[in-house]
Design a protein around this motif. Structure first.
Motif, PDB file in Angstrom:
ATOM      1  N   VAL A   1      89.208 -84.883   0.261  1.00  0.00           N
ATOM      2  CA  VAL A   1      87.666 -84.979   0.585  1.00  0.00           C
ATOM      3  C   VAL A   1      87.765 -84.410   2.055  1.00  0.00           C
ATOM      4  O   VAL A   1      88.280 -84.893   2.707  1.00  0.00           O
ATOM      5  CB  VAL A   1      87.070 -86.302   0.384  1.00  0.00           C
ATOM      6  N   VAL A   2      86.771 -83.353   2.003  1.00  0.00           N
ATOM      7  CA  VAL A   2      86.555 -82.961   3.384  1.00  0.00           C
ATOM      8  C   VAL A   2      85.026 -82.793   3.814  1.00  0.00           C
ATOM      9  O   VAL A   2      84.122 -83.034   2.804  1.00  0.00           O
ATOM     10  CB  VAL A   2      86.957 -81.572   3.610  1.00  0.00           C
ATOM     11  N   GLU A   3      84.582 -82.690   5.075  1.00  0.00           N
ATOM     12  CA  GLU A   3      83.112 -82.675   5.709  1.00  0.00           C
ATOM     13  C   GLU A   3      82.710 -81.275   5.000  1.00  0.00           C
ATOM     14  O   GLU A   3      83.307 -80.407   4.644  1.00  0.00           O
ATOM     15  CB  GLU A   3      83.053 -82.413   6.975  1.00  0.00           C
TER      16      GLU A   3
ATOM     17  N   LYS B   1      82.659 -82.960   0.503  1.00  0.00           N
ATOM     18  CA  LYS B   1      83.008 -82.141  -0.576  1.00  0.00           C
ATOM     19  C   LYS B   1      84.410 -82.650  -1.056  1.00  0.00           C
ATOM     20  O   LYS B   1      85.117 -83.055  -0.202  1.00  0.00           O
ATOM     21  CB  LYS B   1      83.054 -80.694  -0.506  1.00  0.00           C
ATOM     22  N   GLU B   2      84.707 -82.823  -2.310  1.00  0.00           N
ATOM     23  CA  GLU B   2      85.853 -82.989  -2.855  1.00  0.00           C
ATOM     24  C   GLU B   2      86.502 -81.900  -3.623  1.00  0.00           C
ATOM     25  O   GLU B   2      85.932 -81.121  -4.387  1.00  0.00           O
ATOM     26  CB  GLU B   2      85.647 -84.492  -3.911  1.00  0.00           C
ATOM     27  N   PHE B   3      87.707 -81.665  -3.467  1.00  0.00           N
ATOM     28  CA  PHE B   3      88.588 -80.671  -4.191  1.00  0.00           C
ATOM     29  C   PHE B   3      89.846 -81.384  -4.838  1.00  0.00           C
ATOM     30  O   PHE B   3      90.270 -82.197  -4.467  1.00  0.00           O
ATOM     31  CB  PHE B   3      88.964 -79.597  -3.011  1.00  0.00           C
ATOM     32  N   THR B   4      89.891 -80.728  -6.068  1.00  0.00           N
ATOM     33  CA  THR B   4      91.186 -81.225  -6.760  1.00  0.00           C
ATOM     34  C   THR B   4      92.121 -80.108  -7.076  1.00  0.00           C
ATOM     35  O   THR B   4      91.669 -78.975  -7.274  1.00  0.00           O
ATOM     36  CB  THR B   4      90.737 -81.906  -8.188  1.00  0.00           C
ATOM     37  N   LYS B   5      93.231 -80.214  -7.412  1.00  0.00           N
ATOM     38  CA  LYS B   5      94.438 -79.293  -7.694  1.00  0.00           C
ATOM     39  C   LYS B   5      95.541 -80.142  -8.597  1.00  0.00           C
ATOM     40  O   LYS B   5      96.230 -80.760  -7.669  1.00  0.00           O
ATOM     41  CB  LYS B   5      94.858 -78.383  -6.485  1.00  0.00           C
TER      42      LYS B   5
ATOM     43  N   ARG C   1      86.423 -75.950   8.085  1.00  0.00           N
ATOM     44  CA  ARG C   1      86.869 -74.590   8.160  1.00  0.00           C
ATOM     45  C   ARG C   1      87.736 -74.334   6.992  1.00  0.00           C
ATOM     46  O   ARG C   1      88.121 -73.040   6.716  1.00  0.00           O
ATOM     47  CB  ARG C   1      87.379 -74.252   9.518  1.00  0.00           C
ATOM     48  N   ARG C   2      88.368 -75.257   6.579  1.00  0.00           N
ATOM     49  CA  ARG C   2      89.516 -75.154   5.457  1.00  0.00           C
ATOM     50  C   ARG C   2      88.952 -74.832   3.992  1.00  0.00           C
ATOM     51  O   ARG C   2      89.610 -74.686   3.081  1.00  0.00           O
ATOM     52  CB  ARG C   2      90.552 -76.408   5.665  1.00  0.00           C
ATOM     53  N   ILE C   3      87.626 -74.846   3.743  1.00  0.00           N
ATOM     54  CA  ILE C   3      87.032 -74.882   2.532  1.00  0.00           C
ATOM     55  C   ILE C   3      87.450 -73.743   1.708  1.00  0.00           C
ATOM     56  O   ILE C   3      87.837 -73.701   0.740  1.00  0.00           O
ATOM     57  CB  ILE C   3      85.608 -75.012   2.530  1.00  0.00           C
ATOM     58  N   SER C   4      87.414 -72.692   2.548  1.00  0.00           N
ATOM     59  CA  SER C   4      87.645 -71.055   1.966  1.00  0.00           C
ATOM     60  C   SER C   4      89.346 -71.124   1.607  1.00  0.00           C
ATOM     61  O   SER C   4      89.407 -70.582   0.527  1.00  0.00           O
ATOM     62  CB  SER C   4      87.180 -70.032   3.145  1.00  0.00           C
TER      63      SER C   4
ATOM     64  N   LYS D   1      89.726 -76.899  -6.940  1.00  0.00           N
ATOM     65  CA  LYS D   1      88.424 -76.411  -7.665  1.00  0.00           C
ATOM     66  C   LYS D   1      87.456 -77.807  -6.988  1.00  0.00           C
ATOM     67  O   LYS D   1      88.027 -78.850  -6.804  1.00  0.00           O
ATOM     68  CB  LYS D   1      88.612 -76.782  -9.110  1.00  0.00           C
ATOM     69  N   GLU D   2      86.364 -77.222  -6.684  1.00  0.00           N
ATOM     70  CA  GLU D   2      85.399 -78.371  -6.126  1.00  0.00           C
ATOM     71  C   GLU D   2      84.689 -79.048  -7.112  1.00  0.00           C
ATOM     72  O   GLU D   2      84.372 -78.722  -8.180  1.00  0.00           O
ATOM     73  CB  GLU D   2      84.254 -77.322  -5.270  1.00  0.00           C
TER      74      GLU D   2
END
Length: 101
Positions: free
Chosen positions: A12-14, A2-6, A18-21, A29-30
């Motif tokens: 990018v994380v698996e 998954k890719e997140f931007t701010k 556990r840090r997604i939340s 933002k995903e």
């Protein structure tokens, strides 16, 4: 993955990280995962892995050890930088070894 931007930041994380939340709670933002185009470094990495696998060929589809791959990548990078063949000790000389070393 998954890719997140701010703002300007991207991470990018698996999928099960556990840090997604925490990312979502802190305003990240995903986004749709974008793959980077392959470059010369990627090509050298693939060649190094193929070389390491070939040297460990036992007829199985096993991947070589990480250390062997890292050594092969280092040799490929040095060869690319120096633009010459890497003598891995397996090159047979035609002069009986007189000019080795």
């Amino acid at each position: 993955m998954k890719e997140f931007t701010k703002g300007n930041l991207t991470t990018v994380v698996e999928d099960n990280d556990r840090r997604i939340s925490e990312y979502l709670a802190n305003g990240w933002k995903e986004e749709k995962l974008t793959k980077k185009p392959k470059d010369a470094l990627d090509k050298r990495k693939e060649e190094a892995i193929a070389d390491a696998d070939a040297s460990e060929d036992t007829g199985k589809k096993n991947s070589a050890t990480d250390q062997k791959v890292n050594d092969a990548m280092s040799a490929k990078e040095n060869a690319a930088a120096e633009s010459q063949a890497v003598d891995d000790g397996l090159i047979k000389s035609t002069d009986g070894g007189k000019n080795n070393g």
